[in-house]
Motif scaffolding. Structure first.
Motif, short mmCIF file in Angstrom:
data_model
loop_
_atom_site.label_atom_id
_atom_site.label_comp_id
_atom_site.label_asym_id
_atom_site.label_seq_id
_atom_site.Cartn_x
_atom_site.Cartn_y
_atom_site.Cartn_z
N ARG A 1 -6.34 5.28 -3.85
CA ARG A 1 -5.51 4.55 -3.05
C ARG A 1 -5.78 3.24 -2.60
N LYS A 2 -7.10 3.23 -2.15
CA LYS A 2 -7.79 1.92 -1.94
C LYS A 2 -8.01 0.85 -2.85
N ASP B 1 0.82 4.36 -2.45
CA ASP B 1 0.64 5.66 -2.11
C ASP B 1 1.73 6.44 -2.78
N GLY C 1 -4.42 -0.19 -4.26
CA GLY C 1 -3.79 -0.98 -3.21
C GLY C 1 -4.55 -2.35 -3.08
N ASP C 2 -5.76 -2.47 -3.02
CA ASP C 2 -6.33 -3.72 -2.99
C ASP C 2 -6.03 -4.45 -4.26
N SER D 1 -7.91 -6.04 5.28
CA SER D 1 -8.36 -4.88 4.14
C SER D 1 -9.18 -3.54 5.05
N GLN E 1 0.69 -1.22 -0.02
CA GLN E 1 -0.03 -0.09 0.05
C GLN E 1 0.92 1.25 0.06
N ARG F 1 -6.50 -1.64 6.86
CA ARG F 1 -5.85 -0.49 5.70
C ARG F 1 -6.88 0.49 5.49
#
Length: 223
Positions: free
Chosen positions: A116-117, A6, A120-121, A90, A2, A93
């Protein structure tokens, strides 16, 4: 992972400006470079216009389900967050993203966090899928992850020590400009350290993704 996502996003967005002013093409290019062959074909074909349209659609949503989060009209995230542990990880985060104060506030800050989510996921889930397909047990996986991290950190740490040694000589020259050499050393040293951590994270993630994509061709990472 993550944190790597970012880093890519923070360098190319401004939460005070509409996403059409973000460097979405740069974000996609860097993200694809990091993820490499782990991305499925649907994501590999994603372009800047599709990502922008999705973010614009997101503004119209009345509510967002974090338990089954996605960006509209974009490739679905691989279903790797199964079970209590995966869903809890998850969710934690997401809480960390929401409480992160490293990005400045702005009208579109929430959209930055959703991006970002999503990315990242997608990266983490793709990695988990590749590991599962490899058939190796958790102990071996942790061993490889630790070996790759230590090898990468050792390389960047040596470079960091060399840079700090050069900096100690360079800052003395700044005293002729009526600057405090000690303060200059602290400021630049902190920048060098943060840059080293960022580079270490990125290369570690890239190496691990490459390793599990072709484990038989990447044994040198572990040696």
């Amino acid at each position: 992972m993550q944190a790597v996502v970012d880093d890519v996003i923070f360098m190319n967005v401004n939460p005070q400006k509409h996403p059409k002013n973000w460097r979405l093409d740069k974000i996609l290019k860097e993200f694809k470079d990091v993820a490499g062959e782990t991305l499925n074909y649907s994501f590999a074909g994603l372009n800047e216009d599709a990502l922008l349209n999705s973010l614009v659609q997101l503004q119209k949503f009345q509510s967002i389900s974090i338990d089954n989060f996605y960006l509209p009209s974009l490739p679905p995230i691989p279903n790797s967050f199964r079970g209590i542990r995966g869903k809890t990880s998850s969710f934690k985060r997401w809480l960390a993203i929401c409480s992160d104060d490293s990005i400045k506030y702005g009208k579109y800050r929430e959209m930055v966090n959703f991006l970002r989510k999503y990315l990242g996921d997608f990266l983490i889930a793709s990695y988990l899928d590749v590991i599962q397909e490899s058939g190796y047990d958790a102990v071996y996986v942790k061993e490889i992850e630790r070996a790759v991290l230590l090898k990468t950190l050792d390389c960047f740490w040596r470079d960091h020590l060399i840079n700090m040694n050069r900096l100690s000589s360079a800052v003395n020259v700044r005293s002729f400009g009526h600057r405090n050499p000690l303060e200059e050393y602290k400021i630049d040293g902190c920048k060098f350290f943060i840059s080293m951590l960022s580079a270490t994270r990125r290369l570690t993630v890239e190496s691990l993704l490459r390793y599990w994509s072709s484990p038989m061709e990447s044994q040198e990472l572990y040696v």
